[in-house]
Write a protein that holds these residues in place. Structure first.
Motif, mmCIF file in Angstrom:
data_model
loop_
_atom_site.group_PDB
_atom_site.id
_atom_site.type_symbol
_atom_site.label_atom_id
_atom_site.label_comp_id
_atom_site.label_asym_id
_atom_site.label_seq_id
_atom_site.Cartn_x
_atom_site.Cartn_y
_atom_site.Cartn_z
ATOM 1 N N ALA A 28 -8.595 22.750 -61.720
ATOM 2 C CA ALA A 28 -9.874 22.693 -61.004
ATOM 3 C C ALA A 28 -10.218 21.240 -60.711
ATOM 4 C CB ALA A 28 -10.969 23.354 -61.833
ATOM 5 N N GLN A 29 -10.867 21.021 -59.585
ATOM 6 C CA GLN A 29 -11.190 19.653 -59.156
ATOM 7 C C GLN A 29 -12.667 19.508 -58.822
ATOM 8 O OE1 GLN A 29 -8.689 19.412 -55.631
ATOM 9 N NE2 GLN A 29 -7.232 18.095 -56.697
ATOM 10 N N ALA A 30 -13.247 18.404 -59.235
ATOM 11 C CA ALA A 30 -14.514 17.946 -58.688
ATOM 12 C C ALA A 30 -14.144 16.974 -57.586
ATOM 13 C CB ALA A 30 -15.354 17.258 -59.753
ATOM 14 N N LYS A 31 -14.997 16.881 -56.554
ATOM 15 C CA LYS A 31 -14.708 16.004 -55.423
ATOM 16 C C LYS A 31 -15.942 15.187 -55.071
ATOM 17 C CE LYS A 31 -11.656 19.471 -53.378
ATOM 18 N NZ LYS A 31 -11.517 20.442 -52.286
ATOM 19 N N LEU A 32 -15.703 13.982 -54.635
ATOM 20 C CA LEU A 32 -16.739 13.143 -54.053
ATOM 21 C C LEU A 32 -16.298 12.907 -52.618
ATOM 22 C CD1 LEU A 32 -19.344 11.517 -54.363
ATOM 23 C CD2 LEU A 32 -17.932 9.564 -55.057
ATOM 24 N N VAL A 33 -17.049 13.462 -51.656
ATOM 25 C CA VAL A 33 -16.601 13.480 -50.263
ATOM 26 C C VAL A 33 -17.517 12.651 -49.370
ATOM 27 C CG1 VAL A 33 -15.566 15.759 -50.599
ATOM 28 C CG2 VAL A 33 -17.853 15.602 -49.658
ATOM 29 N N ARG A 34 -16.904 12.069 -48.327
ATOM 30 C CA ARG A 34 -17.681 11.314 -47.345
ATOM 31 C C ARG A 34 -16.920 11.261 -46.025
ATOM 32 N NH1 ARG A 34 -16.850 5.374 -47.136
ATOM 33 N NH2 ARG A 34 -15.014 4.861 -48.363
ATOM 34 N N VAL A 35 -17.599 10.843 -44.989
ATOM 35 C CA VAL A 35 -17.016 10.729 -43.654
ATOM 36 C C VAL A 35 -16.912 9.259 -43.291
ATOM 37 C CG1 VAL A 35 -17.383 11.232 -41.206
ATOM 38 C CG2 VAL A 35 -17.803 12.992 -42.920
ATOM 39 N N TYR B 292 -21.239 15.216 -53.890
ATOM 40 C CA TYR B 292 -20.455 15.449 -55.094
ATOM 41 C C TYR B 292 -20.342 16.958 -55.267
ATOM 42 C CZ TYR B 292 -18.849 15.608 -59.877
ATOM 43 O OH TYR B 292 -18.111 15.867 -61.002
ATOM 44 N N VAL B 293 -19.099 17.454 -55.233
ATOM 45 C CA VAL B 293 -18.803 18.884 -55.360
ATOM 46 C C VAL B 293 -18.200 19.106 -56.742
ATOM 47 C CG1 VAL B 293 -17.534 20.815 -54.371
ATOM 48 C CG2 VAL B 293 -18.339 18.971 -52.864
ATOM 49 N N PRO B 294 -18.920 19.771 -57.645
ATOM 50 C CA PRO B 294 -18.419 19.958 -59.012
ATOM 51 C C PRO B 294 -17.213 20.905 -59.081
ATOM 52 C CG PRO B 294 -20.783 20.423 -58.859
ATOM 53 C CD PRO B 294 -20.258 20.322 -57.473
ATOM 54 N N ARG B 295 -16.531 20.874 -60.204
ATOM 55 C CA ARG B 295 -15.479 21.853 -60.464
ATOM 56 C C ARG B 295 -16.097 23.248 -60.411
ATOM 57 N NH1 ARG B 295 -11.316 19.725 -65.124
ATOM 58 N NH2 ARG B 295 -10.789 17.762 -64.091
ATOM 59 N N GLY B 296 -15.306 24.206 -59.948
ATOM 60 C CA GLY B 296 -15.789 25.581 -59.864
ATOM 61 C C GLY B 296 -16.461 25.913 -58.551
ATOM 62 N N PHE B 297 -16.436 24.988 -57.600
ATOM 63 C CA PHE B 297 -17.018 25.218 -56.290
ATOM 64 C C PHE B 297 -15.923 25.357 -55.248
ATOM 65 C CE2 PHE B 297 -20.789 24.026 -58.324
ATOM 66 C CZ PHE B 297 -21.881 24.146 -57.477
ATOM 67 N N LEU B 298 -16.155 26.215 -54.271
ATOM 68 C CA LEU B 298 -15.340 26.250 -53.062
ATOM 69 C C LEU B 298 -15.867 25.148 -52.153
ATOM 70 C CD1 LEU B 298 -15.559 30.083 -52.608
ATOM 71 C CD2 LEU B 298 -13.428 28.841 -53.033
ATOM 72 N N HIS B 299 -14.989 24.588 -51.343
ATOM 73 C CA HIS B 299 -15.396 23.482 -50.490
ATOM 74 C C HIS B 299 -14.781 23.629 -49.103
ATOM 75 C CE1 HIS B 299 -14.874 19.341 -48.857
ATOM 76 N NE2 HIS B 299 -16.169 19.357 -49.093
ATOM 77 N N GLY B 300 -15.527 23.220 -48.098
ATOM 78 C CA GLY B 300 -15.017 23.204 -46.732
ATOM 79 C C GLY B 300 -15.914 22.369 -45.845
ATOM 80 N N PHE B 301 -15.451 22.144 -44.621
ATOM 81 C CA PHE B 301 -16.284 21.420 -43.665
ATOM 82 C C PHE B 301 -15.910 21.801 -42.245
ATOM 83 C CE2 PHE B 301 -12.708 18.529 -44.416
ATOM 84 C CZ PHE B 301 -12.370 18.075 -43.147
ATOM 85 N N SER B 302 -16.868 21.602 -41.334
ATOM 86 C CA SER B 302 -16.629 21.779 -39.906
ATOM 87 C C SER B 302 -16.890 20.446 -39.220
ATOM 88 C CB SER B 302 -17.532 22.869 -39.320
ATOM 89 O OG SER B 302 -18.898 22.555 -39.489
ATOM 90 N N VAL B 303 -16.104 20.169 -38.183
ATOM 91 C CA VAL B 303 -16.224 18.896 -37.467
ATOM 92 C C VAL B 303 -17.203 19.068 -36.307
ATOM 93 C CG1 VAL B 303 -14.990 17.111 -36.197
ATOM 94 C CG2 VAL B 303 -13.893 18.241 -38.149
ATOM 95 N N LEU B 304 -18.279 18.276 -36.328
ATOM 96 C CA LEU B 304 -19.339 18.358 -35.330
ATOM 97 C C LEU B 304 -19.217 17.302 -34.243
ATOM 98 C CD1 LEU B 304 -22.338 18.960 -37.773
ATOM 99 C CD2 LEU B 304 -20.859 20.663 -36.664
#
Length: 180
Positions: A69-76, A112-124
């Protein structure tokens, strides 16, 4: 660094302190000590990933299960996306709820996306470069996912069905109810 709560425990919006002047701008995108002190969460990341996508691309919803499982810190870094995190932690009071936030090179917000979360994104935007730090290594055998347009989750990706570009492997993912 300013921390904004999202209504889902440990899923946080992070607003860095940006210094603008005549030359441009500067900000510290991550500092482990500051992150841990302000959030109470581990800031020990072991893998960085980056993607490039065009308008209408929807990536997700993905996670890693078990010991991977992964936690993520995401940015653009370039462009704008709608970033989505879905609470998939069994027993969580917010199980099945999601956070959706616009991240852009301009607003410099991070999620910040904790462990145990599904993650996704759409490009705007016309294109986007998406960057994320992970606190655990990727393991293909531990991949799991949920179809992006699951009616139970009711996520507005801010992209019309006609404009959406989704990977073949993401179009055959199960629904959220299959996780429990």
């Amino acid at each position: 660094m300013e921390i904004q709560e999202t209504g889902i425990k440990d899923c946080l919006i992070i607003k860095p302190r940006v210094f603008d002047d005549a030359r441009g701008s500067f900000f510290e995108s991550f500092n482990q000590q500051t992150f841990e002190a302000k959030t109470g969460l581990s800031g020990k990341f072991v893998q960085d990933n980056q993607s490039y996508s065009s308008y209408g691309v929807i990536r997700g919803l993905h996670a890693q299960s078990g010991e991977f499982a992964q936690a993520k810190l995401v940015r653009v870094i370039k462009g704008e996306v709608l970033d989505v995190a879905v609470d998939a932690r069994l027993g969580s009071p917010t199980y099945g709820q999601h956070v959706a936030v616009k991240l852009s090179a301009e607003n410099k917000l991070q999620l910040y996306v904790p462990r145990g979360f599904l993650h996704g994104f759409s490009v705007l935007s016309e294109t986007a470069e998406f960057f994320y730090k992970c606190d655990n290594y990727y393991n293909k055998a531990s991949e799991l996912g949920v179809i992006y347009n699951d009616p139970q989750l009711n996520i507005d990706w801010m992209i019309s069905a006609q404009a959406a570009t989704v990977a073949d492997k993401d179009l055959i993912l199960n629904t959220f109810s299959s996780l429990s």
